[in-house]
Design a protein around this motif. Structure first.
Motif, mmCIF file in Angstrom:
data_model
loop_
_atom_site.group_PDB
_atom_site.id
_atom_site.type_symbol
_atom_site.label_atom_id
_atom_site.label_comp_id
_atom_site.label_asym_id
_atom_site.label_seq_id
_atom_site.Cartn_x
_atom_site.Cartn_y
_atom_site.Cartn_z
ATOM 1 N N ALA A 106 -51.902 -12.239 8.357
ATOM 2 C CA ALA A 106 -52.683 -10.999 8.491
ATOM 3 C C ALA A 106 -51.813 -9.910 9.107
ATOM 4 C CB ALA A 106 -53.925 -11.242 9.346
ATOM 5 N N TYR A 107 -51.193 -9.098 8.257
ATOM 6 C CA TYR A 107 -50.307 -8.038 8.730
ATOM 7 C C TYR A 107 -51.118 -6.874 9.304
ATOM 8 C CZ TYR A 107 -46.607 -10.570 6.392
ATOM 9 O OH TYR A 107 -45.718 -11.547 6.032
ATOM 10 N N SER A 108 -50.590 -6.292 10.374
ATOM 11 C CA SER A 108 -51.276 -5.184 11.040
ATOM 12 C C SER A 108 -50.376 -3.961 11.063
ATOM 13 C CB SER A 108 -51.656 -5.572 12.474
ATOM 14 O OG SER A 108 -50.495 -5.888 13.222
ATOM 15 N N LEU A 109 -50.964 -2.806 10.940
ATOM 16 C CA LEU A 109 -50.186 -1.574 10.881
ATOM 17 C C LEU A 109 -49.381 -1.355 12.160
ATOM 18 C CD1 LEU A 109 -49.361 1.011 9.456
ATOM 19 C CD2 LEU A 109 -51.449 2.086 10.309
ATOM 20 N N ASP A 110 -49.965 -1.691 13.284
ATOM 21 C CA ASP A 110 -49.294 -1.451 14.562
ATOM 22 C C ASP A 110 -47.997 -2.238 14.706
ATOM 23 O OD1 ASP A 110 -51.282 0.264 15.313
ATOM 24 O OD2 ASP A 110 -52.376 -1.187 16.538
ATOM 25 N N ASN A 111 -47.891 -3.358 13.976
ATOM 26 C CA ASN A 111 -46.728 -4.220 14.182
ATOM 27 C C ASN A 111 -46.096 -4.667 12.861
ATOM 28 O OD1 ASN A 111 -45.032 -5.403 16.111
ATOM 29 N ND2 ASN A 111 -46.093 -7.366 16.021
ATOM 30 N N ILE A 112 -46.295 -3.888 11.815
ATOM 31 C CA ILE A 112 -45.872 -4.310 10.477
ATOM 32 C C ILE A 112 -44.364 -4.563 10.400
ATOM 33 C CG2 ILE A 112 -45.745 -1.903 9.679
ATOM 34 C CD1 ILE A 112 -46.699 -4.986 7.537
ATOM 35 N N GLU A 113 -43.561 -3.755 11.056
ATOM 36 C CA GLU A 113 -42.111 -3.927 10.986
ATOM 37 C C GLU A 113 -41.680 -5.264 11.586
ATOM 38 O OE1 GLU A 113 -39.628 -2.090 9.499
ATOM 39 O OE2 GLU A 113 -41.379 -1.167 8.585
ATOM 40 N N ASN A 114 -42.154 -5.558 12.780
ATOM 41 C CA ASN A 114 -41.803 -6.822 13.435
ATOM 42 C C ASN A 114 -42.365 -8.018 12.680
ATOM 43 O OD1 ASN A 114 -40.380 -5.610 15.539
ATOM 44 N ND2 ASN A 114 -42.205 -5.379 16.809
ATOM 45 N N GLU A 115 -43.566 -7.861 12.135
ATOM 46 C CA GLU A 115 -44.204 -8.973 11.416
ATOM 47 C C GLU A 115 -43.471 -9.295 10.118
ATOM 48 O OE1 GLU A 115 -48.700 -8.127 13.182
ATOM 49 O OE2 GLU A 115 -48.143 -7.418 11.187
ATOM 50 N N MET A 116 -43.045 -8.273 9.391
ATOM 51 C CA MET A 116 -42.297 -8.510 8.163
ATOM 52 C C MET A 116 -40.911 -9.094 8.466
ATOM 53 S SD MET A 116 -43.233 -5.273 5.691
ATOM 54 C CE MET A 116 -42.432 -6.002 4.264
ATOM 55 N N LYS A 117 -40.317 -8.637 9.540
ATOM 56 C CA LYS A 117 -39.022 -9.188 9.952
ATOM 57 C C LYS A 117 -39.161 -10.662 10.307
ATOM 58 C CE LYS A 117 -35.175 -8.456 13.151
ATOM 59 N NZ LYS A 117 -34.626 -7.603 14.242
ATOM 60 N N GLU A 118 -40.239 -10.999 11.024
ATOM 61 C CA GLU A 118 -40.464 -12.388 11.410
ATOM 62 C C GLU A 118 -40.757 -13.263 10.198
ATOM 63 O OE1 GLU A 118 -40.765 -15.575 14.153
ATOM 64 O OE2 GLU A 118 -39.884 -13.572 14.247
ATOM 65 N N SER A 119 -41.524 -12.741 9.245
ATOM 66 C CA SER A 119 -41.798 -13.489 8.012
ATOM 67 C C SER A 119 -40.507 -13.772 7.253
ATOM 68 C CB SER A 119 -42.757 -12.696 7.118
ATOM 69 O OG SER A 119 -44.041 -12.632 7.676
#
Length: 253
Positions: free
Chosen positions: A168-181
Motif C-alpha cells: 500500500a504505497y502512500s503519497l507522503d512516503n512514495i519515494e522511500n517506499e519505491m526505493k525499498e521495494s
C-alpha cells in the motif's frame, strides 16, 4: 417540487463530498482493504474511483509522485480484485491485461493502459522501453507521468509468482517506499557470481531495458544497491520468470 429539491440537494451534496475526497489516499486504502479482504470496503473504494468526476481526479493527479502512488495502487488492486473473483481470467494473460474491464472516472481502462500508457508515458508494450506511441489518446495525455521511473517495475504486481509483492504505497512516503521495494526485489532476485564475473538479474530488466538505461543502467542500479561493487563490470544474464498464479503476495513494510 419537494422531491425535485431533495434530488438536487442530494446530488449537490454528493458532488461537494466527491470534491473533498482525497483519491490518492483512497487508492492506498483500497490496497489495504484488498490485503485484509474487507469486501464491502473494497467495493466502496472501487465504486468511488469508477465514478469520480474526471476533472476532480485530475486536479489531484498534479505531479508524477501523485500519479505513481495512485496508479501503482490501482493496478495492483485491480489485478488482485479481478483474479479473486475469477482466477480463470489468468489462463489468457494477454486478454486479461488488455481488456478494458475496469472503470476510472467514468472511463473504461485496462491494466495495460495503467502500466504502459500512464505509468510508462505512452510506451509501446513490447517496445523494450524504446518506442512510444506516436498518437497517444487524449486520456493518456491527461493521466500519464512526465518521466518514466524504472522502479515501477519493482512495484507493480501482475498476479504471477515472480512479481514484486503488493504494497500500500502512500503519497507522503512514495519515494522511500519505491526505493525499498526495489531493494527487496533486487536482493531476492539478483545474483552475482564473482568467480565468473556474471550478474544474473530479473528478466524485467530485459523486457523494459530502456526504462532501466539498458545494460549500463542495470549495472549502475546494482551498484547503487550494493549488489556489485563500483569496480565490477560483469556480463549480464537474465533470470526466468515464473508465471504461476499467486494472488497472496503482500508486503506490510
Amino acid at each position: 417540487m419537494k422531491k425535485a429539491f431533495l434530488i438536487f440537494f442530494v446530488s449537490l451534496f454528493q458532488f461537494v463530498n466527491a470534491q473533498n475526497e482525497n483519491y490518492i489516499s483512497i487508492s492506498t486504502k483500497l490496497v489495504e482493504a484488498i490485503q485484509s479482504k474487507q469486501t464491502s470496503e473494497v467495493e466502496n473504494y472501487i465504486n468511488q474511483i469508477a465514478t469520480v468526476d474526471e476533472e476532480v481526479l485530475l486536479k489531484q493527479l498534479n505531479s508524477d509522485a501523485t500519479k505513481k502512488t495512485f496508479f501503482i495502487n490501482l493496478y495492483n488492486s485491480f489485478v488482485i480484485y479481478a483474479l479473486r473473483k475469477d482466477p480463470s481470467l489468468y489462463e489468457n494473460r494477454g486478454s486479461f491485461f488488455s481488456t478494458k474491464r475496469f472503470k476510472l472516472a467514468g472511463n473504461n481502462v485496462s491494466l495495460d493502459n495503467i502500466e504502459h500508457d500512464y505509468l510508462r508515458h505512452s510506451s509501446v508494450k513490447w517496445g523494450l522501453g524504446i518506442f512510444h506511441k506516436i498518437f497517444p489518446s487524449c486520456l493518456e495525455k491527461k493521466f500519464r507521468v512526465d518521466k518514466v521511473d524504472w522502479r515501477i517495475h519493482f512495484s507493480l504486481n501482475c498476479g504471477a509468482k515472480s512479481c514484486p509483492p503488493v504494497f500500500a504505497y502512500s503519497l507522503d512516503n512514495i519515494e522511500n517506499e519505491m526505493k525499498e521495494s526495489s531493494k527487496k526485489y533486487l536482493e531476492k532476485n539478483t545474483t552475482y557470481i564473482r568467480e565468473k564475473d556474471e550478474l544474473f538479474v530479473p528478466v524485467l530488466m530485459s523486457w523494459f531495458r530502456n526504462d532501466f538505461g539498458n545494460k549500463r543502467g542495470v549495472k549502475r542500479i546494482c551498484k547503487e544497491f550494493n549488489i556489485i561493487e563500483d569496480k565490477d563490470d560483469p556480463s549480464i544474464s537474465y533470470n526466468s520468470y515464473d508465471w504461476t498464479l499467486d494472488i497472496n503476495n503482500f508486503r506490510k513494510n
